[in-house]
Design a protein around this motif. Sequence first.
Motif, mmCIF file in Angstrom:
data_model
loop_
_atom_site.group_PDB
_atom_site.id
_atom_site.type_symbol
_atom_site.label_atom_id
_atom_site.label_comp_id
_atom_site.label_asym_id
_atom_site.label_seq_id
_atom_site.Cartn_x
_atom_site.Cartn_y
_atom_site.Cartn_z
ATOM 1 N N ASN A 102 -1.448 -5.980 -11.393
ATOM 2 C CA ASN A 102 -2.627 -6.319 -10.691
ATOM 3 C C ASN A 102 -2.566 -5.538 -9.363
ATOM 4 O OD1 ASN A 102 -4.215 -8.395 -12.172
ATOM 5 N ND2 ASN A 102 -2.485 -9.566 -11.736
ATOM 6 N N TYR A 103 -3.636 -5.516 -8.413
ATOM 7 C CA TYR A 103 -3.681 -4.548 -7.153
ATOM 8 C C TYR A 103 -4.656 -4.997 -6.369
ATOM 9 C CZ TYR A 103 -8.094 -2.721 -8.620
ATOM 10 O OH TYR A 103 -9.143 -2.410 -8.706
ATOM 11 N N CYS A 104 -4.468 -4.599 -5.091
ATOM 12 C CA CYS A 104 -5.424 -4.829 -4.181
ATOM 13 C C CYS A 104 -5.367 -3.522 -3.194
ATOM 14 C CB CYS A 104 -4.729 -6.052 -3.328
ATOM 15 S SG CYS A 104 -5.793 -6.305 -1.865
ATOM 16 N N VAL A 105 -6.423 -3.118 -2.883
ATOM 17 C CA VAL A 105 -6.611 -1.972 -2.056
ATOM 18 C C VAL A 105 -7.128 -2.278 -0.532
ATOM 19 C CG1 VAL A 105 -8.712 -0.913 -3.203
ATOM 20 C CG2 VAL A 105 -6.935 0.478 -2.052
ATOM 21 N N ARG A 106 -6.597 -1.646 0.306
ATOM 22 C CA ARG A 106 -7.286 -1.747 1.710
ATOM 23 C C ARG A 106 -7.506 -0.523 2.322
ATOM 24 N NH1 ARG A 106 -6.551 -6.434 4.903
ATOM 25 N NH2 ARG A 106 -4.806 -7.322 3.563
ATOM 26 N N THR A 107 -8.804 -0.239 2.713
ATOM 27 C CA THR A 107 -9.140 0.929 3.466
ATOM 28 C C THR A 107 -9.645 0.879 4.756
ATOM 29 O OG1 THR A 107 -11.452 0.847 2.777
ATOM 30 C CG2 THR A 107 -9.965 1.869 1.235
ATOM 31 N N LYS A 108 -9.068 1.873 5.689
ATOM 32 C CA LYS A 108 -9.524 1.994 6.889
ATOM 33 C C LYS A 108 -10.126 3.536 7.100
ATOM 34 C CE LYS A 108 -9.459 0.384 11.255
ATOM 35 N NZ LYS A 108 -10.257 -0.591 11.633
ATOM 36 N N ALA A 109 -10.985 3.390 7.755
ATOM 37 C CA ALA A 109 -11.888 4.827 7.907
ATOM 38 C C ALA A 109 -11.284 5.456 9.070
ATOM 39 C CB ALA A 109 -13.310 4.710 8.080
ATOM 40 N N LEU A 110 -10.816 6.648 8.897
ATOM 41 C CA LEU A 110 -10.369 7.669 10.037
ATOM 42 C C LEU A 110 -11.416 8.397 10.529
ATOM 43 C CD1 LEU A 110 -6.825 8.170 8.445
ATOM 44 C CD2 LEU A 110 -7.199 6.529 10.124
ATOM 45 N N SER A 111 -12.326 8.802 9.473
ATOM 46 C CA SER A 111 -13.516 9.616 9.981
ATOM 47 C C SER A 111 -14.453 9.194 8.926
ATOM 48 C CB SER A 111 -12.975 11.140 9.945
ATOM 49 O OG SER A 111 -13.015 11.373 8.662
ATOM 50 N N GLU A 112 -15.629 9.791 8.916
ATOM 51 C CA GLU A 112 -16.777 9.741 7.944
ATOM 52 C C GLU A 112 -16.248 9.794 6.381
ATOM 53 O OE1 GLU A 112 -21.178 10.966 6.761
ATOM 54 O OE2 GLU A 112 -20.167 12.384 8.204
ATOM 55 N N ASP A 113 -15.418 10.658 6.153
ATOM 56 C CA ASP A 113 -14.988 10.886 4.862
ATOM 57 C C ASP A 113 -13.390 10.975 4.650
ATOM 58 O OD1 ASP A 113 -14.234 13.120 6.308
ATOM 59 O OD2 ASP A 113 -15.196 14.770 4.876
ATOM 60 N N VAL A 114 -12.508 10.625 5.565
ATOM 61 C CA VAL A 114 -11.012 10.411 5.351
ATOM 62 C C VAL A 114 -10.757 9.181 5.728
ATOM 63 C CG1 VAL A 114 -8.962 11.062 6.260
ATOM 64 C CG2 VAL A 114 -10.879 12.574 6.240
ATOM 65 N N TYR A 115 -10.045 8.395 4.830
ATOM 66 C CA TYR A 115 -9.536 6.988 5.080
ATOM 67 C C TYR A 115 -8.135 6.933 4.556
ATOM 68 C CZ TYR A 115 -14.464 5.964 4.237
ATOM 69 O OH TYR A 115 -15.871 5.822 3.875
ATOM 70 N N LEU A 116 -7.510 5.943 5.615
ATOM 71 C CA LEU A 116 -5.996 5.446 5.381
ATOM 72 C C LEU A 116 -6.036 4.496 4.316
ATOM 73 C CD1 LEU A 116 -3.196 5.808 6.147
ATOM 74 C CD2 LEU A 116 -3.640 3.892 7.996
ATOM 75 N N VAL A 117 -5.360 4.557 3.202
ATOM 76 C CA VAL A 117 -5.553 3.758 2.103
ATOM 77 C C VAL A 117 -4.059 2.978 2.022
ATOM 78 C CG1 VAL A 117 -5.757 3.465 -0.379
ATOM 79 C CG2 VAL A 117 -7.268 5.037 0.830
ATOM 80 N N ASP A 118 -4.098 1.750 1.927
ATOM 81 C CA ASP A 118 -2.943 0.951 1.611
ATOM 82 C C ASP A 118 -2.966 0.102 0.395
ATOM 83 O OD1 ASP A 118 -0.568 -0.555 1.949
ATOM 84 O OD2 ASP A 118 -1.239 -2.072 3.287
#
Length: 149
Positions: A102-118
């Motif tokens: 299973n999985y879980c993804v967390r995104t944090k916008a760094l800009s309009e089109d770039v994301y830090l993904v955990d």
Amino acid sequence: MLWSVGRSDFQSADAATQVDGADTPILELAETPTAPASDLDDECRADRGDQNSGAGVIAAWNYAYYVRRDAVAARALATPNSSVVPAEQLQPFIDAVPVGTNYCVRTKALSEDVYLVDLSELRPDGVQRITQTVTTQQLDGKWFVDVFN
């Protein structure tokens, strides 16, 4: 970015993969009401996502990879010139993810089109975390993943 629940669970009419004239797969996702992207940023999620935002397409990519376990569907969510390998090269990576993951993804916008993904993979033998930067791109009103770093 990958998780699995069971391939047969997701071969329904809610998403169809087609090929355009240039042999580029196109994933057609049924329209569903979703929360605004800002409400979904930084939440750990494992939903099917959408192509209405960068965070939405990242969720859709992971859904195609882990739930549908379908490289054609995942590749259809990437830009034509993406760093993502072709579907036939991507499928062995998906197949290598243990069934029952299973999985879980967390995104944090760094800009309009770039994301830090955990990404947290909940594998039968333990948890694995993957942190990366994902660049997305909007083309013709839909969002696609472009570069995974």
